[in-house]
Design a protein around this motif. Structure first.
Motif, PDB file in Angstrom:
ATOM      1  N   PHE A  52       0.873  -1.182   0.000  1.00 58.19           N
ATOM      2  CA  PHE A  52       0.000   0.000   0.000  1.00 58.19           C
ATOM      3  C   PHE A  52       0.907   1.229   0.000  1.00 58.19           C
TER       4      PHE A  52
ATOM      5  N   ARG B 217       1.650   5.077  -0.306  1.00 57.29           N
ATOM      6  CA  ARG B 217       0.935   6.338  -0.051  1.00 57.29           C
ATOM      7  C   ARG B 217       1.261   7.391  -1.112  1.00 57.29           C
TER       8      ARG B 217
ATOM      9  N   TYR C 126      -3.832   5.318  -0.904  1.00 59.44           N
ATOM     10  CA  TYR C 126      -2.837   4.246  -0.960  1.00 59.44           C
ATOM     11  C   TYR C 126      -3.002   3.607  -2.326  1.00 59.44           C
TER      12      TYR C 126
ATOM     13  N   TYR D  37      -7.011   6.848   1.897  1.00 59.67           N
ATOM     14  CA  TYR D  37      -6.266   6.490   3.113  1.00 59.67           C
ATOM     15  C   TYR D  37      -7.163   6.479   4.348  1.00 59.67           C
TER      16      TYR D  37
ATOM     17  N   ILE E 296       2.465  -1.416   4.648  1.00 60.11           N
ATOM     18  CA  ILE E 296       1.997  -0.033   4.572  1.00 60.11           C
ATOM     19  C   ILE E 296       3.195   0.901   4.407  1.00 60.11           C
TER      20      ILE E 296
END
Length: 357
Positions: A13, A15, A20, A56, A75
């Motif tokens: 994921f 950002r 994401y 997000y 993440i």
């Protein structure tokens, strides 16, 4: 690509602003699993890269869906300000959410321990098994006597969703774990945290491997973890997964809930910590006479001291889940509400101690 190479077995994921984004094969697979639109973006040489994304602020639900299906999610966040960056803003993986390390979510049952395990083969008929509830910091370790099926049955009985092993055991257990929807993860390192581990030396390796894996994937403070408790074989009655299911100790065969089970009948607890403790006592009944009699003596006293029991229940109803609150504070995910619950719970402690004295 560099970050994806660090976590090849996880959905990355990545950002980008308020989203994401997922790219390449991650995007293709995630768009099908999560039922979100697959798009693409330009790359060099006129190629287009598959891409999909989620906002997000609502990402937790998507992450939970993937993890529940046995996948891992890495993440990746921005680690420098866009105004200070020269070229591409630097990003790093800040956490990897796995089936065994998930500590929050709509489907997360706070009355149940969520163990992640680690297993080691000692010889033909002996295994070491360590397991940890990351949300509460509770760790246990034991020997498992028997063949591979005995080990798997013990893992199933404890409801583990993920088990960490070395390469040798990974090959041996891959098929069996896949059939049971249990994620099998490899950890090469056994560099443990400075955590006192009061277990036999041949079991300590499984504990260390587990701590190393959790430390590597969570990348945050784990100060709430407690020393592993070693369970001696003769101290507990071992119940395999099939017997537990057929006896309907904690889960009904008919609908999978606790209704009509032994746990449902006995559960008069007023805190989540008490509910988890009762469930573990049913999972692992005492097998030594002195320990059984001590527990029954305590139960008898509390039954006879009716007013004391009533007072304790009243106080305990004001106690929130201190174990999980400590975990959230340690891992940096606590909210103002969590801190208020901690304050209100601690106010009850002097009265509880006075009553018990």
């Amino acid at each position: 690509l560099r970050l994806k190479a660090e976590q090849e077995d996880a959905f990355l994921f990545f950002r980008l602003g308020d989203f994401y984004e997922l790219f390449f094969t991650d995007a293709v697979a995630a768009s099908q699993i999560l039922e979100i639109t697959l798009t693409s973006r330009d790359a060099s040489k006129g190629d287009r890269i598959p891409m999909c994304g989620v906002p997000y602020h609502s990402a937790e639900g998507y992450i939970e869906t993937l993890v529940q299906k046995g996948y891992k999610v890495a993440i990746c966040e921005q680690t420098e300000s866009a105004s200070e960056a020269k070229g591409l803003v630097r990003r790093e993986i800040v956490r990897v959410v796995t089936p065994g390390t998930m500590t929050e979510g709509k489907s997360f049952d706070t009355n149940t321990n969520h163990f992640i395990g680690s297993a080691d083969i000692l010889d033909d008929k002996n295994y070491a098994l360590a397991y940890l509830d990351l949300s509460t910091g509770e760790g246990k370790a034991q020997y498992v006597e028997g063949d591979e099926r005995t080990l798997i049955s013990e893992i199933e009985a404890l409801g583990m969703k993920e088990v960490v092993v070395g390469e040798g055991l990974h090959i041996a257990l891959s098929d069996s774990m896949a059939k049971r929807n249990i994620t099998l993860s490899i950890e090469h390192s056994e560099d443990a945290l400075p955590l006192p581990v009061n277990v036999p030396e041949d079991v300590a390796e499984a504990c260390n491997r587990l701590i190393s894996y959790v430390k590597r994937t969570q990348k945050r403070s784990l100060d709430h973890l407690r020393p592993f408790e070693f369970l001696r074989k003769q101290s507990k009655l071992s119940i395999d997964a099939n017997s537990m299911r057929n006896l309907e100790l904690v889960q009904s065969i008919r609908n999978g809930t606790k209704d009509g089970t032994l746990y449902w009948l006995l559960d008069e607890t007023v805190t989540a910590m008490g509910a988890r403790k009762l469930k573990m006592w049913i999972h692992q009944p005492l097998a030594e006479q002195v320990a059984i009699e001590n527990r029954l003596d305590t139960v008898t006293e509390l039954l006879e001291e009716y007013f004391l029991s009533d007072e304790l229940k009243t106080n305990l109803r004001e106690v929130y889940d201190l174990e999980r609150l400590a975990g959230r504070i340690s891992m940096g995910s606590a909210t103002g509400r969590d801190l208020a619950q901690l304050r209100n719970s601690l106010r009850q402690v002097p009265e509880i101690k006075t009553a018990l004295a």
